[in-house]
Design an enzyme around this catalytic site. Sequence first.
Site: not given
Length: 390
Positions: A8, A174, A234, A369
Amino acid sequence: MSLILTLNAGSSSIKVGLYAAADEPREEARGQVEALGPAARLEIETGGERTVTEIGPADHAAGLARLVAALAPLRAGRPIAAVGHRIVHGGPDIDGPRVLTPDLIDHLDTLSPLAPLHQPHNLSGVRAALAEFPDAVQVAAFDTAFHRGHPWVNDTFALPRRFYAAGVRRYGFHGLSYDYIAGRLATDHPDLAAGRVIVAHLGNGASLCALEAGRSVASTMGFSALDGMPMGTRVGQLDPGVVLYLMGQGMTAAEITRLLYSESGLKGLSGISHDMRVLLASDAPEAAEAVAYFTFRLAREIGGLAAALGGLDALVFTGGIGEHAAPVRAQALARLGFLGLALDPAANAANAPAIHAGPVPILVIPTDEERIIARAAARALLTSAPDQTK
């Protein structure tokens, strides 16, 4: 038995997982290189023990090389048969993992403007892994893939239809996290998994997803990873007229991009930090206001997704903030009693697996993940070279 490496690659870090290849991969170690640049740091965790090493200057290729070297003693001579990559954006057509080919990598590169903070770094990790493990099967798992198949009304913008046909639509992100949570619900809470569930993935990046029978039907993130919830840096939901105004004031596209992606969210609102832990510990009124805005938007997004689902059978919190920030959950849910959502204060303070005191279950489930990436790599490995797992 051969091994699977998950990768990742972000803008300033590379996270890896080392798994024994099997139908259900078995994790053996995790590691990461943080603060890529002039003063990078290597972390390795195995068997519950964690080591941290300062490694100095490192880019993506050098960082991956240091991770591979650090993991070498744990491999015990076993080959890396597959590398699984997190790729943020797969475009409108990719709805599941894919084996990476030169043509696919070139195509994914064209999607970089849709995820400028993530996609280029994801692909840098792919190229570094191809050089490091040229004989391994390279597999991509996409954050957008889980959301393909949304109802059209949750997928489109009210623009002329030619824009939708050209790929301007709500992609959602996501997806690897939501995929893992959907699987956990199916295993541990099958009655809830069959119903209407909202999952709140709250971290430095934050979004929510509405699941119906385990499938994504709506998400707070849209065309880009900017929409919906405010995040660490963000902006979240923003009237597009603000962007037009900023352009009229002479800001360039690059300046606006930096503002919306890197200088806004919790960092911009507070003027203190992007880190929710720092803000919750601060006595500054600006910190409290940033947290209040975050929790207000969280409540509003939960209410909106409940409307998209036509009701709510369960709410799940995951991600760093979702799993650990009890005050954030409490502030948001104080507004949502009308949905049957009520907290058990003691269970919430303890970050317990179940924190509800009302009729609608509220669960805290840690996400994984990397396991979703490892599973995708294991499936591709078994398909392309079954004998490599023996």
